[in-house]
Design a protein around this motif. Structure first.
Motif, PDB file in Angstrom:
ATOM      1  N   GLN A 180      -2.808 -13.459   9.924  1.00  0.00           N
ATOM      2  CA  GLN A 180      -3.707 -14.459  10.502  1.00  0.00           C
ATOM      3  C   GLN A 180      -4.700 -13.791  11.447  1.00  0.00           C
ATOM      4  OE1 GLN A 180      -0.312 -17.504  11.541  1.00  0.00           O
ATOM      5  NE2 GLN A 180      -2.286 -18.576  11.466  1.00  0.00           N
ATOM      6  N   PHE A 181      -5.896 -14.383  11.499  1.00  0.00           N
ATOM      7  CA  PHE A 181      -6.949 -13.948  12.404  1.00  0.00           C
ATOM      8  C   PHE A 181      -7.287 -15.104  13.338  1.00  0.00           C
ATOM      9  CE2 PHE A 181      -7.154 -11.568   8.557  1.00  0.00           C
ATOM     10  CZ  PHE A 181      -7.603 -10.301   8.877  1.00  0.00           C
ATOM     11  N   ASP A 182      -7.748 -14.790  14.538  1.00  0.00           N
ATOM     12  CA  ASP A 182      -8.154 -15.870  15.431  1.00  0.00           C
ATOM     13  C   ASP A 182      -9.529 -16.392  15.021  1.00  0.00           C
ATOM     14  OD1 ASP A 182     -10.078 -14.121  16.475  1.00  0.00           O
ATOM     15  OD2 ASP A 182      -9.020 -13.779  18.357  1.00  0.00           O
ATOM     16  N   HIS A 186     -10.534 -11.833  14.818  1.00  0.00           N
ATOM     17  CA  HIS A 186      -9.698 -10.730  15.277  1.00  0.00           C
ATOM     18  C   HIS A 186      -8.283 -10.866  14.717  1.00  0.00           C
ATOM     19  CE1 HIS A 186     -12.519 -10.849  19.009  1.00  0.00           C
ATOM     20  NE2 HIS A 186     -13.016 -10.062  18.050  1.00  0.00           N
ATOM     21  N   VAL A 187      -7.680  -9.745  14.334  1.00  0.00           N
ATOM     22  CA  VAL A 187      -6.300  -9.755  13.858  1.00  0.00           C
ATOM     23  C   VAL A 187      -5.393 -10.293  14.956  1.00  0.00           C
ATOM     24  CG1 VAL A 187      -4.351  -8.314  13.127  1.00  0.00           C
ATOM     25  CG2 VAL A 187      -6.659  -7.829  12.274  1.00  0.00           C
ATOM     26  N   SER A 188      -4.519 -11.248  14.601  1.00  0.00           N
ATOM     27  CA  SER A 188      -3.564 -11.805  15.560  1.00  0.00           C
ATOM     28  C   SER A 188      -2.154 -11.309  15.241  1.00  0.00           C
ATOM     29  CB  SER A 188      -3.615 -13.336  15.543  1.00  0.00           C
ATOM     30  OG  SER A 188      -2.647 -13.875  16.408  1.00  0.00           O
ATOM     31  N   GLU A 189      -1.561 -11.826  14.190  1.00  0.00           N
ATOM     32  CA  GLU A 189      -0.263 -11.355  13.746  1.00  0.00           C
ATOM     33  C   GLU A 189       0.013 -11.878  12.357  1.00  0.00           C
ATOM     34  OE1 GLU A 189       2.773 -12.574  16.448  1.00  0.00           O
ATOM     35  OE2 GLU A 189       2.542 -14.702  16.056  1.00  0.00           O
ATOM     36  N   ALA A 190       1.132 -11.450  11.791  1.00  0.00           N
ATOM     37  CA  ALA A 190       1.530 -11.944  10.481  1.00  0.00           C
ATOM     38  C   ALA A 190       2.249 -13.279  10.644  1.00  0.00           C
ATOM     39  CB  ALA A 190       2.423 -10.923   9.789  1.00  0.00           C
ATOM     40  N   SER A 191       2.403 -13.990   9.538  1.00  0.00           N
ATOM     41  CA  SER A 191       2.969 -15.328   9.615  1.00  0.00           C
ATOM     42  C   SER A 191       4.420 -15.330  10.083  1.00  0.00           C
ATOM     43  CB  SER A 191       2.867 -16.021   8.244  1.00  0.00           C
ATOM     44  OG  SER A 191       3.418 -15.205   7.226  1.00  0.00           O
ATOM     45  N   ARG A 192       5.126 -14.202   9.903  1.00  0.00           N
ATOM     46  CA  ARG A 192       6.515 -14.116  10.361  1.00  0.00           C
ATOM     47  C   ARG A 192       6.779 -12.889  11.226  1.00  0.00           C
ATOM     48  NH1 ARG A 192      10.288 -14.028   5.384  1.00  0.00           N
ATOM     49  NH2 ARG A 192       8.703 -12.537   4.695  1.00  0.00           N
ATOM     50  N   ALA A 207      -4.530  -8.095  21.022  1.00  0.00           N
ATOM     51  CA  ALA A 207      -4.484  -8.604  22.388  1.00  0.00           C
ATOM     52  C   ALA A 207      -3.825  -9.983  22.417  1.00  0.00           C
ATOM     53  CB  ALA A 207      -5.896  -8.685  22.963  1.00  0.00           C
ATOM     54  N   ALA A 208      -3.214 -10.320  23.538  1.00  0.00           N
ATOM     55  CA  ALA A 208      -2.576 -11.633  23.680  1.00  0.00           C
ATOM     56  C   ALA A 208      -3.571 -12.768  23.483  1.00  0.00           C
ATOM     57  CB  ALA A 208      -1.911 -11.735  25.049  1.00  0.00           C
ATOM     58  N   SER A 209      -4.846 -12.507  23.774  1.00  0.00           N
ATOM     59  CA  SER A 209      -5.880 -13.535  23.632  1.00  0.00           C
ATOM     60  C   SER A 209      -6.089 -13.966  22.187  1.00  0.00           C
ATOM     61  CB  SER A 209      -7.202 -13.020  24.198  1.00  0.00           C
ATOM     62  OG  SER A 209      -7.612 -11.832  23.522  1.00  0.00           O
ATOM     63  N   THR A 210      -5.583 -13.182  21.214  1.00  0.00           N
ATOM     64  CA  THR A 210      -5.723 -13.557  19.804  1.00  0.00           C
ATOM     65  C   THR A 210      -4.709 -14.625  19.392  1.00  0.00           C
ATOM     66  OG1 THR A 210      -4.180 -11.841  19.018  1.00  0.00           O
ATOM     67  CG2 THR A 210      -6.516 -11.223  19.253  1.00  0.00           C
ATOM     68  N   GLY A 211      -3.790 -14.991  20.285  1.00  0.00           N
ATOM     69  CA  GLY A 211      -2.782 -15.997  19.966  1.00  0.00           C
ATOM     70  C   GLY A 211      -1.481 -15.420  19.447  1.00  0.00           C
ATOM     71  N   ARG A 212      -1.340 -14.106  19.446  1.00  0.00           N
ATOM     72  CA  ARG A 212      -0.085 -13.514  18.966  1.00  0.00           C
ATOM     73  C   ARG A 212       1.036 -13.822  19.941  1.00  0.00           C
ATOM     74  NH1 ARG A 212       1.896  -9.449  22.015  1.00  0.00           N
ATOM     75  NH2 ARG A 212       0.475  -8.041  23.105  1.00  0.00           N
ATOM     76  N   LEU A 213       2.252 -13.778  19.406  1.00  0.00           N
ATOM     77  CA  LEU A 213       3.427 -13.942  20.248  1.00  0.00           C
ATOM     78  C   LEU A 213       3.774 -12.630  20.952  1.00  0.00           C
ATOM     79  CD1 LEU A 213       5.843 -15.971  17.929  1.00  0.00           C
ATOM     80  CD2 LEU A 213       4.603 -16.811  19.925  1.00  0.00           C
ATOM     81  N   VAL A 232      -6.067  -4.664  21.573  1.00  0.00           N
ATOM     82  CA  VAL A 232      -7.415  -4.715  21.022  1.00  0.00           C
ATOM     83  C   VAL A 232      -7.735  -6.093  20.460  1.00  0.00           C
ATOM     84  CG1 VAL A 232      -7.376  -2.256  20.463  1.00  0.00           C
ATOM     85  CG2 VAL A 232      -6.646  -3.909  18.750  1.00  0.00           C
ATOM     86  N   GLU A 233      -8.987  -6.439  20.533  1.00  0.00           N
ATOM     87  CA  GLU A 233      -9.555  -7.585  19.818  1.00  0.00           C
ATOM     88  C   GLU A 233     -10.419  -6.988  18.718  1.00  0.00           C
ATOM     89  OE1 GLU A 233     -11.623  -9.668  22.918  1.00  0.00           O
ATOM     90  OE2 GLU A 233      -9.917 -10.999  23.301  1.00  0.00           O
ATOM     91  N   ALA A 234      -9.890  -6.957  17.505  1.00  0.00           N
ATOM     92  CA  ALA A 234     -10.554  -6.230  16.423  1.00  0.00           C
ATOM     93  C   ALA A 234     -10.177  -6.829  15.080  1.00  0.00           C
ATOM     94  CB  ALA A 234     -10.162  -4.753  16.468  1.00  0.00           C
ATOM     95  N   GLY A 235     -10.978  -6.478  14.063  1.00  0.00           N
ATOM     96  CA  GLY A 235     -10.687  -6.887  12.703  1.00  0.00           C
ATOM     97  C   GLY A 235      -9.680  -5.945  12.064  1.00  0.00           C
TER      98      GLY A 235
END
Length: 295
Positions: A180-182, A186-192, A207-213, A232-235
């Protein structure tokens, strides 16, 4: 819907995607330990008892769990924010954990601790085999915005479920994680799972700002990797030397990535999974030193 404590957000029910399933009527699919007593229940993914507010999952292998304290610290952070008290399981009372596991009569599986305003519920479900190497697939399901930081595991539950359903609709199997991307791309995290990669000698994490856990296995890797860390906030990291999928239920807590495809299935990145071995070994050793027997 769920009934959190007064003033608490409806953590599990918020976000995009379908609402959590109510337990079906009729014979229970499994048994759970609820407030220290064996009861009818369902510990399968997506099924939560009424009133559930926060949950954690961790792997049980031969009666042993790794890094229990990390999971419970994350859980209690959510409870504190919502004004909920920690019961004996959430507080880390090993006597209570061992008594609950004896009632569940299991040595291996995925343990799920669910907490609500007036209950703790521990369930055990099957621990499925995991691939040694993963492939990644970019998804179109946008990561939801953080409701507070650090995010509790429960918060993006519905959003992660929507991402998992999108991945399933693409016909991908167990060896593929959807990314998932925000809203900014930006890359956030995978679905699991959480994600990390090595780039120019540094360990990079979204980065935490991307919504990752604040993933437990990810946090452990940051402490033991021996590399400088960059949030990082990046693709998509096209120059990454190695990419890791991190999930506490994986053996050793992580696995290497061999390829990353875009949402249409076109390759974006590929690499030798062997490049991740030093980090995988360091993480596995770290977790082994922090194992607790619940027998």
């Amino acid at each position: 819907g769920f009934r959190p404590a007064p003033g608490a957000r409806r953590v599990l029910a918020q976000g995009a995607g379908p609402a959590p399933r109510r337990r079906p009527r009729g014979p229970p699919m499994s048994r759970v330990c609820r407030n220290g007593v064996l009861a009818a229940g369902d510990a399968t993914p997506g099924s939560f008892p009424a009133g559930a507010a926060f949950f954690e999952t961790l792997a049980l292998r031969d009666g042993v769990v790794a890094c229990l304290d990390d999971h419970l610290a994350r859980l209690r952070a959510g409870l504190d924010h919502a004004g909920l008290a920690a019961g004996p399981l959430a507080a880390g009372d090993l006597t209570a954990w061992r008594a609950a596991l004896r009632l569940l009569d299991g040595r291996e599986g995925v343990l799920r601790l669910v907490v609500g305003p007036d209950f703790e519920e521990l369930g055990l479900r099957a621990l499925l085999p995991s691939p040694d190497v993963f492939r990644l697939r970019s998804l179109r399901t946008v990561r939801d915005e953080p409701e507070w930081l650090p995010r509790p595991k429960s918060a993006p539950w519905a959003n992660s479920l929507a991402a998992s359903l999108e991945l399933r609709s693409l016909g991908e199997g167990a060896g593929v994680e959807g990314v998932q991307f925000d809203a900014r791309g930006h890359v956030s995290e995978a679905s699991r799972s959480s994600l990390a990669w090595v780039d120019d000698g540094a360990l990079c994490v979204p980065a935490a700002s991307t919504g990752r856990l604040p993933g437990t296995a990810l946090g452990q890797l940051l402490r033991c990797a021996g590399l400088p860390v960059r949030e990082v906030e990046a693709g998509v990291p096209l120059r990454a030397e190695a990419i890791l999928v991190l999930r506490s239920t994986l053996p050793g807590g992580a696995a290497a990535v061999s390829r990353w495809d875009d949402a249409s299935g076109r390759p974006l990145w590929s690499g030798d999974p062997a490049a991740a071995r030093p980090l995988l070994a360091a993480l596995a050793a770290w977790r082994t030193q922090r194992c607790v027997s619940l027998l």
